[in-house]
Write a protein that holds these residues in place. Structure first.
Motif, mmCIF file in Angstrom:
data_model
loop_
_atom_site.group_PDB
_atom_site.id
_atom_site.type_symbol
_atom_site.label_atom_id
_atom_site.label_comp_id
_atom_site.label_asym_id
_atom_site.label_seq_id
_atom_site.Cartn_x
_atom_site.Cartn_y
_atom_site.Cartn_z
ATOM 1 N N ASP A 189 81.999 163.432 68.711
ATOM 2 C CA ASP A 189 83.265 164.192 68.533
ATOM 3 C C ASP A 189 84.303 163.324 68.940
ATOM 4 O OD1 ASP A 189 81.730 166.387 68.107
ATOM 5 O OD2 ASP A 189 81.541 167.048 70.023
ATOM 6 N N ASP A 190 84.355 162.291 69.758
ATOM 7 C CA ASP A 190 85.413 161.513 70.011
ATOM 8 C C ASP A 190 85.675 160.268 69.189
ATOM 9 O OD1 ASP A 190 86.345 163.475 71.924
ATOM 10 O OD2 ASP A 190 85.278 162.668 73.387
ATOM 11 N N ASP A 191 84.444 160.039 68.282
ATOM 12 C CA ASP A 191 84.637 158.937 67.709
ATOM 13 C C ASP A 191 85.423 158.874 66.384
ATOM 14 O OD1 ASP A 191 82.549 157.789 69.262
ATOM 15 O OD2 ASP A 191 81.041 158.482 67.885
ATOM 16 N N ALA A 227 84.709 155.053 69.878
ATOM 17 C CA ALA A 227 86.141 155.845 70.432
ATOM 18 C C ALA A 227 87.214 155.142 70.298
ATOM 19 C CB ALA A 227 85.918 155.824 72.126
ATOM 20 N N GLU A 228 88.352 155.953 70.075
ATOM 21 C CA GLU A 228 89.777 155.329 69.839
ATOM 22 C C GLU A 228 90.042 154.260 70.681
ATOM 23 O OE1 GLU A 228 94.048 156.888 68.331
ATOM 24 O OE2 GLU A 228 92.474 158.395 69.173
ATOM 25 N N ASP A 229 89.809 154.236 72.140
ATOM 26 C CA ASP A 229 90.044 153.099 72.920
ATOM 27 C C ASP A 229 89.065 152.204 73.285
ATOM 28 O OD1 ASP A 229 88.311 154.867 74.273
ATOM 29 O OD2 ASP A 229 89.632 155.094 76.142
ATOM 30 N N ASP A 241 88.348 160.080 60.499
ATOM 31 C CA ASP A 241 87.780 160.960 61.615
ATOM 32 C C ASP A 241 86.389 161.349 61.122
ATOM 33 O OD1 ASP A 241 88.102 162.777 59.773
ATOM 34 O OD2 ASP A 241 89.594 163.782 60.856
ATOM 35 N N LYS A 242 85.744 162.021 62.116
ATOM 36 C CA LYS A 242 84.368 162.536 62.034
ATOM 37 C C LYS A 242 84.197 163.179 60.895
ATOM 38 C CE LYS A 242 80.617 164.896 64.617
ATOM 39 N NZ LYS A 242 80.305 165.669 65.742
#
Length: 386
Positions: free
Chosen positions: A134-136, A95-97, A119-120
């Motif tokens: 999805d958020d990776d 994840a971004e964070d 992105d994905k």
């Protein structure tokens, strides 16, 4: 008869072999002593591959040492006329964070390191072996890759011997006795005298360095290899080495199919299970393989074929999970190297230089203030207070 040396190095794994090579190349009279034989299965310097990367998520302060390490690895290759470091790129995914992704981006920004953020969709197009959520996102470190640990250790020992080092294997050291005139090293075979001693004994370091008996903890690590379902997408040209942040589950690492056993994966620190370093590594069990089988099926389905091998090794962890490279408190003739807390091999080439500086000069210009006994003790005190 007691032999006389400028520096004795106890422990000839990654850090010890590198230190011995750097010391011998500078003309020091050296002896290296190890209880076992090179790259043995109880060390932390075997298993055919180790990651190396510049965008260091753990702490940006490591990056200058890594830059020096890259230079030193290439110098080692030149001397040996052999390949030690292979560049595949390293993907840091999550994840971004997440700690891995955010930390990598922070290091890249601070040190202006080349990198790409994918992105994905871009990952699916360029590196189809990986399955992202999805958020990776992924951060590609193009200068990352892998090292060959056995080749590095054997190469350093070969160079040290060529530069005049005396090598003793199968000889456990039982005591070091520092004094004003140097250090006496006692072993199962005899004794030696040296002006300085470097102690780089990995998981056994507490036996010779009392200040680390409580703090240096050996833990069990497991890695496994898989014959990939899709051999095309898991070749090094299409599948970089990687780190994968799984949040509370921890972080995983892996390598493309660079050897006959296929794709290699592991979870950093595994189950954090303490072990007795004086005993053989505990065998692989069903919980170990279930963990790694589950990860590779979920995140690397192209690689999730037949598991062909799984082995245990060991990390030696400090409370802060940093390194320790310092003179022993009250004993300036004793240089203490490691524990490397499961992420040290990539630094071997620069740690060898640092240890040679400490032994011959009493200090180094390289940035190691964070790896001192004082820093370790401050961390322990702060954690106890919290």
């Amino acid at each position: 008869m007691t032999a006389e040396f400028d520096v004795a190095v106890i422990g000839l794994g990654a850090m010890g072999s590198a230190a011995l090579s750097h010391l011998s190349a500078r003309g020091a009279r050296t002896i290296g002593i190890d209880a076992y034989f090179p790259a043995h299965a109880l060390s932390s310097s075997h298993g055919d591959s180790r990651l190396i990367r510049l965008g260091y998520f753990e702490d940006p302060s490591y990056v200058p040492l890594l830059q020096r390490a890259y230079r030193n690895w290439r110098a080692l290759e030149t001397r040996l006329r052999a390949d030690i470091l292979t560049t595949t790129g390293v993907l840091q995914i999550g994840a971004e964070d997440s700690k891995v992704v955010a930390g990598t981006r922070a290091s890249c920004k601070m040190h202006q390191l080349a990198h790409e953020v994918l992105d994905k969709g871009e990952m699916a197009r360029r590196f189809p072996a990986f399955q992202l959520g999805d958020d990776d996102i992924a951060v590609l470190d193009p200068q990352g890759g892998y090292l060959r640990p056995e080749a590095a250790v054997m190469g350093y020992l070969k160079l040290a011997a060529g530069d005049g080092a005396v090598l003793h294997f199968g000889e456990p050291v039982t005591a070091i006795e520092p004094g004003d005139g140097g250090v006496t090293i006692r072993s199962a075979v005899g004794q030696y005298r040296a002006s300085k001693v470097v102690v780089a004994t990995g998981s056994w370091i507490g036996e010779l360095v009392p200040q680390l008996q409580e703090h240096a903890v050996a833990i069990r690590q497991v890695v496994a290899w898989y014959q990939p379902r899709d051999g095309f997408s898991t070749e090094p040209q299409r599948m970089p080495c990687f780190l994968r942040d799984e949040g509370e589950e921890g972080s995983y690492f892996g390598f493309p199919a660079i050897g006959v056993d296929g794709v290699k994966v592991g979870r950093h620190a595994h189950f954090r299970e303490p072990i007795d370093p004086s005993k053989p590594n505990p065998p692989v069990n069903d919980a170990d393989t279930a963990l790694l089988d589950g990860f590779i099926a979920k995140r690397l389905p192209a690689a999730a074929g037949l598991r062909v091998n799984a082995v245990t090794c060991r990390y030696t962890m400090l409370p802060s999970e940093d390194f320790l490279l310092d003179l022993a408190p009250g004993n300036p003739n004793v240089v203490v190297a490691s524990p490397c807390s499961g992420h040290g091999f990539k630094f071997t080439s620069v740690v060898g230089e640092i240890l040679a500086d400490l032994a011959l000069e009493g200090g180094t210009s390289l940035p190691i203030a964070a790896f001192s006994f004082d820093a370790m003790n401050r961390f322990v005190a702060a954690r106890k207070a919290a």
